[in-house]
Design a protein around this motif. Sequence first.
Motif, PDB file in Angstrom:
ATOM      1  N   LYS A  23       0.837  -1.199   0.000  1.00  0.00           N
ATOM      2  CA  LYS A  23       0.000   0.000   0.000  1.00  0.00           C
ATOM      3  C   LYS A  23       0.873   1.250   0.000  1.00  0.00           C
ATOM      4  N   TYR A  40      -3.591   3.730  -0.291  1.00  0.00           N
ATOM      5  CA  TYR A  40      -4.026   3.258  -1.604  1.00  0.00           C
ATOM      6  C   TYR A  40      -3.383   1.909  -1.888  1.00  0.00           C
ATOM      7  N   GLU A  41      -4.126   1.019  -2.555  1.00  0.00           N
ATOM      8  CA  GLU A  41      -3.539  -0.224  -3.056  1.00  0.00           C
ATOM      9  C   GLU A  41      -2.534   0.148  -4.138  1.00  0.00           C
ATOM     10  N   VAL A  48      -8.040   2.715   0.097  1.00  0.00           N
ATOM     11  CA  VAL A  48      -8.392   1.728   1.121  1.00  0.00           C
ATOM     12  C   VAL A  48      -8.893   2.422   2.384  1.00  0.00           C
TER      13      VAL A  48
END
Length: 203
Positions: A23, A40-41, A48
């Motif tokens: 991430k 964020y992924e 996320v």
Amino acid sequence: MAVPSWLERLRAARKTALVQDGKRKIHYLFEDGKEMAEEYEMKTGQLVSRKWREKNTLGGSGKWQVEVGEPASPLLEALESELIKESSSNPVFMRKDTLSSFQWRIRNLPYPKEVYSVSVEKEQRCCVVRTTNKKYYKKFSIPDLDRYQLPLDTAALSFAHANNTLIITYQKPKEILAAEEQLQKELKKIKAANDGGGDCKTQ
């Protein structure tokens, strides 16, 4: 058009990035002292979690308020308020977005789908969940639309029910999709603390 103003605030904020467990974590510090933390992924760019924190009246850091992602762990909450503990069967409201929509999940709602109604209250700038059996009522806003000063659209709202969970979906307007795409490009330029200098430009 008001869209740039929120983007400009994000651009002007002091940002630090960290890559961890697949991430990308971004911390924003705004001029007014507010903080925002996002995860964020890495592979998909999917948001996320998003949390906010502002200074308390004494100037110290307040508690993090979760806007997107899992609510604070009940265990931590229980430690903080040892005697007052929510029943684990109470409905749990949380936001969990997809790339194309804002999405909320309300767990522990066992009633059939026809019991629920989800509507947009344009004047109050919020969405409302009601049940015909009067067992549940929830009013919630969409901060992203407020930040971009965009109107709420009834046609963008839908809901489904499965496994005792009510899933409410609001399709992101094209203005927000465009702004998020721009923001992702900028976030990828930030040198992450443990990126190893290599992959901050990939994906």
